[in-house]
Design a protein around this motif. Structure first.
Motif, short mmCIF file in Angstrom:
data_model
loop_
_atom_site.label_atom_id
_atom_site.label_comp_id
_atom_site.label_asym_id
_atom_site.label_seq_id
_atom_site.Cartn_x
_atom_site.Cartn_y
_atom_site.Cartn_z
N MET A 12 -15.65 32.09 27.43
CA MET A 12 -14.42 32.37 28.14
C MET A 12 -14.75 32.58 29.62
O MET A 12 -15.65 33.32 29.96
N ALA A 13 -14.02 31.90 30.47
CA ALA A 13 -14.26 32.03 31.91
C ALA A 13 -13.80 33.39 32.40
O ALA A 13 -12.96 34.04 31.78
N LYS A 14 -14.33 33.81 33.53
CA LYS A 14 -14.03 35.14 34.06
C LYS A 14 -12.54 35.37 34.32
O LYS A 14 -12.01 36.42 33.95
N PRO A 15 -11.80 34.43 34.95
CA PRO A 15 -10.36 34.67 35.16
C PRO A 15 -9.61 34.87 33.85
O PRO A 15 -8.65 35.64 33.77
N GLU A 16 -10.03 34.16 32.80
CA GLU A 16 -9.39 34.33 31.49
C GLU A 16 -9.64 35.72 30.93
O GLU A 16 -8.76 36.32 30.33
N LYS A 17 -10.86 36.24 31.14
CA LYS A 17 -11.18 37.58 30.68
C LYS A 17 -10.36 38.62 31.43
O LYS A 17 -9.84 39.57 30.85
N VAL A 18 -10.24 38.42 32.74
CA VAL A 18 -9.44 39.34 33.56
C VAL A 18 -7.99 39.33 33.09
O VAL A 18 -7.35 40.39 32.94
N ALA A 19 -7.47 38.16 32.81
CA ALA A 19 -6.09 38.04 32.33
C ALA A 19 -5.93 38.71 30.96
O ALA A 19 -4.93 39.40 30.71
N ALA A 20 -6.93 38.52 30.08
CA ALA A 20 -6.88 39.13 28.76
C ALA A 20 -6.92 40.65 28.87
O ALA A 20 -6.17 41.37 28.18
N VAL A 21 -7.79 41.17 29.74
CA VAL A 21 -7.89 42.62 29.93
C VAL A 21 -6.57 43.16 30.48
O VAL A 21 -6.06 44.19 30.03
N THR A 22 -5.99 42.47 31.46
CA THR A 22 -4.72 42.90 32.05
C THR A 22 -3.62 42.94 30.99
O THR A 22 -2.81 43.88 30.96
N GLU A 23 -3.61 41.96 30.11
CA GLU A 23 -2.61 41.92 29.04
C GLU A 23 -2.78 43.11 28.08
O GLU A 23 -1.80 43.74 27.68
N ILE A 24 -4.02 43.41 27.74
CA ILE A 24 -4.28 44.54 26.83
C ILE A 24 -3.94 45.87 27.52
O ILE A 24 -3.37 46.77 26.90
N VAL A 25 -4.25 45.98 28.82
CA VAL A 25 -3.90 47.18 29.58
C VAL A 25 -2.38 47.39 29.55
O VAL A 25 -1.89 48.49 29.29
N ASP A 26 -1.64 46.32 29.81
CA ASP A 26 -0.18 46.40 29.79
C ASP A 26 0.34 46.80 28.40
O ASP A 26 1.28 47.58 28.27
N SER A 27 -0.31 46.27 27.36
CA SER A 27 0.09 46.62 25.99
C SER A 27 -0.16 48.10 25.70
O SER A 27 0.67 48.79 25.11
N PHE A 28 -1.32 48.61 26.14
CA PHE A 28 -1.61 50.04 25.95
C PHE A 28 -0.60 50.90 26.70
O PHE A 28 -0.10 51.89 26.18
N ARG A 29 -0.31 50.53 27.94
CA ARG A 29 0.60 51.34 28.77
C ARG A 29 2.04 51.30 28.26
O ARG A 29 2.77 52.27 28.39
N GLY A 30 2.44 50.19 27.68
CA GLY A 30 3.81 50.06 27.20
C GLY A 30 4.03 50.58 25.79
O GLY A 30 5.17 50.67 25.33
N ALA A 31 2.95 50.94 25.10
CA ALA A 31 3.06 51.35 23.69
C ALA A 31 3.05 52.87 23.56
O ALA A 31 2.37 53.56 24.31
N SER A 32 3.83 53.37 22.61
CA SER A 32 3.78 54.80 22.30
C SER A 32 2.64 55.09 21.34
O SER A 32 2.20 56.23 21.21
N ALA A 33 2.17 54.04 20.65
CA ALA A 33 1.06 54.20 19.71
C ALA A 33 0.30 52.88 19.64
O ALA A 33 0.85 51.81 19.88
N ALA A 34 -0.99 52.98 19.30
CA ALA A 34 -1.82 51.80 19.06
C ALA A 34 -2.70 52.11 17.85
O ALA A 34 -3.41 53.10 17.84
#
Length: 198
Positions: A1-23
């Motif tokens: 996986m290229a670096k920009p793809e990893k950054v995008a994946a991390v950003t997506e997971i961060v957004d999911s954590f911040r928007g969730a009341s539970a994980a």
């Protein structure tokens, strides 16, 4: 996986954590694609079930300020990001795991608090938020009805007492206020007709 793809994946997971009341973290090893699809469907619209890479999830959790997940990020991991009712999501995961023993609940976080697999199972045994709110509303309604009865009782007692006193006063009034009998007009005439002795 290229670096920009990893950054995008991390950003997506961060957004999911911040928007969730539970994980809730799970291990999905041994589940087929159709079973994972069935699991996603059973979790409903308030939960996103995502297969994640442990390293990227560690980075995303740290960026989102989520702690206590590092020891759970071992082996194949999928995270149920819950934006709806955490109890309903826990129930869905528990019920699916009963029918599909390959799904293992590892633990997770609920409203910022780290939870073990046992804690998630206990959460699944709770009643849903809607049921608890309905029970609370019923209890409050019953309490309010009792309070209204308690507040209305003295008022109705005072009204009955006032009515009884009024009735008693009316019953006693005609006898006490009866006018003295007046002399008849014929007696008055006789008295006036008598000559005065002088």
């Amino acid at each position: 996986m290229a670096k920009p793809e990893k950054v995008a994946a991390v950003t997506e997971i961060v957004d999911s954590f911040r928007g969730a009341s539970a994980a809730v973290l799970t291990e999905y090893r041994g589940l087929t694609v159709s079973q994972l699809t069935e699991l996603r469907r059973s979790l409903g619209e308030g939960t996103e079930y995502a297969v994640v890479k442990n390293t990227l999830t560690r980075i995303a959790a740290a960026q989102a300020g989520v702690t206590g997940l590092d020891e759970l990020l071992v082996g194949p991991t999928a995270v149920a990001f819950v934006t709806g009712d955490p109890v309903e999501a826990a129930k869905s995961l528990r019920d699916f795991a009963r029918a599909n023993p390959a799904l293992i609940v590892k633990g997770g976080i609920v409203e910022g608090k780290s939870m073990s697999a046992d804690d998630i199972r206990k959460l699944a045994d709770l009643e849903s938020r809607e049921v608890l709110l309905a029970k609370l509303a019923g209890a409050l309604n019953g309490s309010l009805a009792k309070a209204v009865g308690l507040f209305a009782a003295p008022l109705s007692q005072a009204a009955r007492l006032a009515e009884a006193l009024r009735a008693k006063r009316e019953a006693e009034s005609p006898a006490a206020e009866a006018p003295a009998p007046e002399a008849s007009t014929t007696e008055t005439a006789v008295v006036e007709a008598e000559p005065s002795a002088q």
